[in-house]
Design an enzyme around this catalytic site. Structure first.
Site, PDB file in Angstrom:
ATOM      1  N   GLY A 135       0.815  -1.214   0.000  1.00  0.00           N
ATOM      2  CA  GLY A 135       0.000   0.000   0.000  1.00  0.00           C
ATOM      3  C   GLY A 135       0.846   1.260   0.000  1.00  0.00           C
TER       4      GLY A 135
ATOM      5  N   ASN B  15      -7.901   3.891   8.623  1.00  0.00           N
ATOM      6  CA  ASN B  15      -7.375   2.690   9.271  1.00  0.00           C
ATOM      7  C   ASN B  15      -7.603   2.680  10.783  1.00  0.00           C
ATOM      8  OD1 ASN B  15      -5.435   4.779   8.284  1.00  0.00           O
ATOM      9  ND2 ASN B  15      -4.154   3.930   9.901  1.00  0.00           N
TER      10      ASN B  15
ATOM     11  N   HIS C 120      -1.792  -7.440   2.409  1.00  0.00           N
ATOM     12  CA  HIS C 120      -1.868  -7.987   3.770  1.00  0.00           C
ATOM     13  C   HIS C 120      -3.033  -7.459   4.590  1.00  0.00           C
ATOM     14  CE1 HIS C 120       0.253  -4.832   6.385  1.00  0.00           C
ATOM     15  NE2 HIS C 120       0.479  -4.364   5.177  1.00  0.00           N
TER      16      HIS C 120
ATOM     17  N   THR D  79      11.529  -7.048 -11.147  1.00  0.00           N
ATOM     18  CA  THR D  79      10.990  -8.399 -11.359  1.00  0.00           C
ATOM     19  C   THR D  79       9.797  -8.626 -10.436  1.00  0.00           C
ATOM     20  OG1 THR D  79      13.165  -9.172 -11.978  1.00  0.00           O
ATOM     21  CG2 THR D  79      11.590 -10.868 -11.291  1.00  0.00           C
TER      22      THR D  79
ATOM     23  N   CYS E 241       4.335   5.734  18.459  1.00  0.00           N
ATOM     24  CA  CYS E 241       5.256   5.965  19.563  1.00  0.00           C
ATOM     25  C   CYS E 241       6.497   6.653  19.026  1.00  0.00           C
ATOM     26  CB  CYS E 241       5.640   4.618  20.149  1.00  0.00           C
ATOM     27  SG  CYS E 241       5.735   4.656  21.919  1.00  0.00           S
TER      28      CYS E 241
HETATM   29  C1  LIG Z   1      -4.956   3.197   4.964  1.00  0.00           C
HETATM   30  C2  LIG Z   1      -3.609   2.592   4.754  1.00  0.00           C
HETATM   31  N1  LIG Z   1      -2.862   2.993   3.708  1.00  0.00           N
HETATM   32  C3  LIG Z   1      -1.664   2.482   3.459  1.00  0.00           C
HETATM   33  C4  LIG Z   1      -1.118   1.518   4.265  1.00  0.00           C
HETATM   34  C5  LIG Z   1       0.235   0.965   3.950  1.00  0.00           C
HETATM   35  O1  LIG Z   1       0.153  -0.320   3.387  1.00  0.00           O
HETATM   36  P1  LIG Z   1       1.409  -1.324   3.416  1.00  0.00           P
HETATM   37  O2  LIG Z   1       1.554  -1.779   4.825  1.00  0.00           O
HETATM   38  O3  LIG Z   1       1.034  -2.421   2.489  1.00  0.00           O
HETATM   39  O4  LIG Z   1       2.579  -0.559   2.927  1.00  0.00           O
HETATM   40  C6  LIG Z   1      -1.839   1.068   5.378  1.00  0.00           C
HETATM   41  C7  LIG Z   1      -1.256   0.086   6.317  1.00  0.00           C
HETATM   42  O5  LIG Z   1      -1.470   0.166   7.521  1.00  0.00           O
HETATM   43  C8  LIG Z   1      -3.128   1.621   5.610  1.00  0.00           C
HETATM   44  O6  LIG Z   1      -3.866   1.220   6.658  1.00  0.00           O
END
Ligand SMILES: Cc1ncc(COP(=O)(O)O)c(C=O)c1O
Length: 390
Positions: free
Chosen positions: A71, A147, A197, A233, A322
Site C-alpha cells: 500500500g 485505518n 496484507h 521483477t 510511539c
Molecule cells: C490506509 C492505509 N494505507 C496504506 C497503508 C500501507 O500499506 P502497506 O503496509 O502495504 O505498505 C496502510 C497500512 O497500515 C493503511 O492502513
C-alpha cells in the site's frame, strides 16, 4: 494460552486458500515472468490471471492494475507519479502516513498542499474539498476508509468534484478493499491503492489502479515491467496470493460474510460500552467499514490497556504512534478534535474473516473487566468515583 487476534487493520493472517494458491510459486513454478521460455510463460500466466482477479475486485480493466510492493508504494506511486513541480495538491488531515508524509514531502519540494480538516465524526466535508481547488490543482488524494476509526469518506462526491475540475483523484482504499464494494467508475477515481496484507494476502504486495489515459511517471527506473509503470521483477508468489485474496474478497462481499462481520463488530461494541462507564466510539456516528471500532476508555492509558489485554491473550492496538519514548496522541483522533487524554485512551478493535463468535465472547468478557482493573489504579478515576458516590 489462548490468543485472540483483533488487530486485522494492522495485518490479516493468510487464508489457507491463499497460501495453497501461492505454494507452487515457491517451488516448481519459479520462472521469471519476463522470460520467454516455458518457465517464464507459466509465471507470466499466473501474474496475468491475478491481474484479472484484482481488476474484478476494483471494477476496472486488467491493464489498469499495476502491482507494487504494498500500500505504501501504491500511495507513493499514485501521488509522486502524477505531480509536476509547482502543482497544488489537496489531501486530508486523517490520511495514513503513506499519503500524509508524501504530501509533506511534496510541500518541502515546493508543491503547495491543502490539508482539508474532518469534523468530530472523522468525516471530510465535500465542500471543503471544492473550496480548496485552485487553478493549478493537479491531484486530490482522500482515503476511502480510515485505518484507525474505519470511517468511510464521501469518496464518490469528491470524485465528481475532481472530474468537473479536470483534476486527478487518488484514493487510498487499503482499508476498504474486501470490506466494501469497490468500483472505480462509481468512485470516479483515477488512482486507487490496495494492499495485500489487509485482505488476507501476504505482506509486501499491493496494487495501484491507474485509469487508462492517466500519465504516470514511474518511481523506479529499470526494466519495462508493468507496462513501464513499475520496474522490478514481479513478486510472483505475492501477486498470486493477492489475486486469490481478491477472488475471496469478491465472494465474501456477495455471500454475506461481510454483513456477518458487521454484526460481530456491533455486538462487541455494544457489549463493551454497556459494561464500561465513560467509554464511547470514536467516529461511531459516521458510516464505517464493517470490521472496525475505535473505543475510548476515559482515564486509562490506551497503551496500558493494550499491554494488559495482550497479557491475557487479546491482541488489539492504539492508533497512536510511539516516538522518542513518548506516546503521541493519534493524528487522526486529534484531527477529530478529541482531547489528547481521550485520544490516548482510545483503542482500535479490528476483526477479520477468521474471527469467531467464541473469540468475541472472550473479548467481551475480558475488556470491561481489564478496563475496570486499570481504572482502580487511576487517582483521577478514584476521585471521580468518590465524587459520584460510587
Ligand atoms: C490506509 C492505509 N494505507 C496504506 C497503508 C500501507 O500499506 P502497506 O503496509 O502495504 O505498505 C496502510 C497500512 O497500515 C493503511 O492502513
Amino acid at each position: 494460552m489462548r490468543r485472540v487476534y483483533f488487530d486485522n487493520n494492522a495485518t490479516t493472517p493468510l487464508l489457507p486458500e491463499v497460501r495453497a494458491a501461492m505454494e507452487p510459486y515457491f517451488s516448481e513454478q519459479f520462472g521469471n515472468a519476463s522470460s520467454i521460455h516455458h518457465h517464464g510463460q507459466q509465471t507470466r500466466s499466473a501474474v496475468e490471471h491475478a491481474r484479472e482477479s484484482v481488476a474484478k475486485l476494483l471494477g476496472c480493466r486488467a491493464a489498469e492494475v499495476v502491482f507494487t510492493s504494498g500500500g505504501t508504494e501504491a500511495d507513493n506511486l499514485g501521488i509522486f507519479g502524477v505531480i509536476q513541480p509547482g502543482d497544488h495538491v489537496i489531501t486530508s488531515t486523517i490520511e495514513h502516513h503513506a499519503v500524509l508524509f508524501s504530501a509533506h514531502r511534496l510541500a518541502e519540494m515546493g508543491c503547495p498542499v491543502t490539508f482539508v480538516p474532518v469534523n468530530g465524526d472523522g468525516l471530510v466535508d465535500v465542500d471543503d474539498v471544492r473550496k480548496a481547488l485552485r487553478p493549478n490543482t493537479r491531484l486530490i488524494s482522500v482515503m476511502m476508509a480510515n485505518n484507525e476509526t474505519g470511517v468511510v469518506q464521501p469518496v464518490a462526491p469528491i470524485g465528481k468534484i475532481a472530474s468537473e475540475a479536470g483534476v486527478s483523484f487518488h484514493t487510498d482504499a487499503v482499508q476498504a478493499a474486501g470490506k466494501l464494494p469497490l468500483d472505480v467508475n462509481t468512485l470516479g477515481c483515477h488512482l486507487l491503492s490496495i494492499s495485500g496484507h489487509k485482505l488476507h494476502a501476504p505482506q509486501g504486495v499491493g496494487a495501484l489502479y491507474v485509469r487508462k489515459g492517466t500519465r504516470l511517471q514511474p518511481l523506479f527506473y529499470g526494466g519495462r515491467h508493468e507496462r513501464q509503470r513499475r520496474a522490478g521483477t514481479e513478486n510472483v508468489a505475492g501477486i498470486v496470493g493477492l489475486g486469490k485474496a481478491a477472488e475471496l474478497a469478491v465472494a465474501g462481499l456477495a455471500n454475506g460474510e461481510v454483513q456477518k462481520m458487521a454484526a460481530m463488530r456491533d455486538r462487541l461494541e455494544a457489549a463493551v460500552l454497556a459494561a464500561t462507564a465513560a467509554s464511547g466510539v470514536n467516529g461511531g456516528l459516521a458510516p464505517r467499514v464493517p470490521n472496525t471500532t475505535n473505543i475510548y476508555f476515559d482515564h486509562i492509558e490506551g497503551e496500558a490497556l493494550i499491554i494488559a489485554l495482550d497479557l491475557k491473550g487479546l491482541a488489539v492496538s492504539t492508533g497512536a504512534a510511539c516516538s522518542s519514548g513518548a506516546t503521541e496522541p493519534s493524528h487522526v483522533l486529534t484531527a477529530m478534535n478529541l482531547a489528547p487524554d481521550r485520544a490516548r485512551a482510545s483503542i482500535r478493535f479490528s476483526l477479520g474473516k477468521q474471527n469467531t463468535q467464541e473469540e468475541l465472547d472472550f473479548a467481551i468478557g475480558l475488556v470491561p473487566e481489564t478496563a475496570a482493573r486499570l481504572r482502580e489504579l487511576s487517582p483521577i478515576w478514584r476521585k471521580r468515583s468518590l465524587a459520584l458516590g460510587s
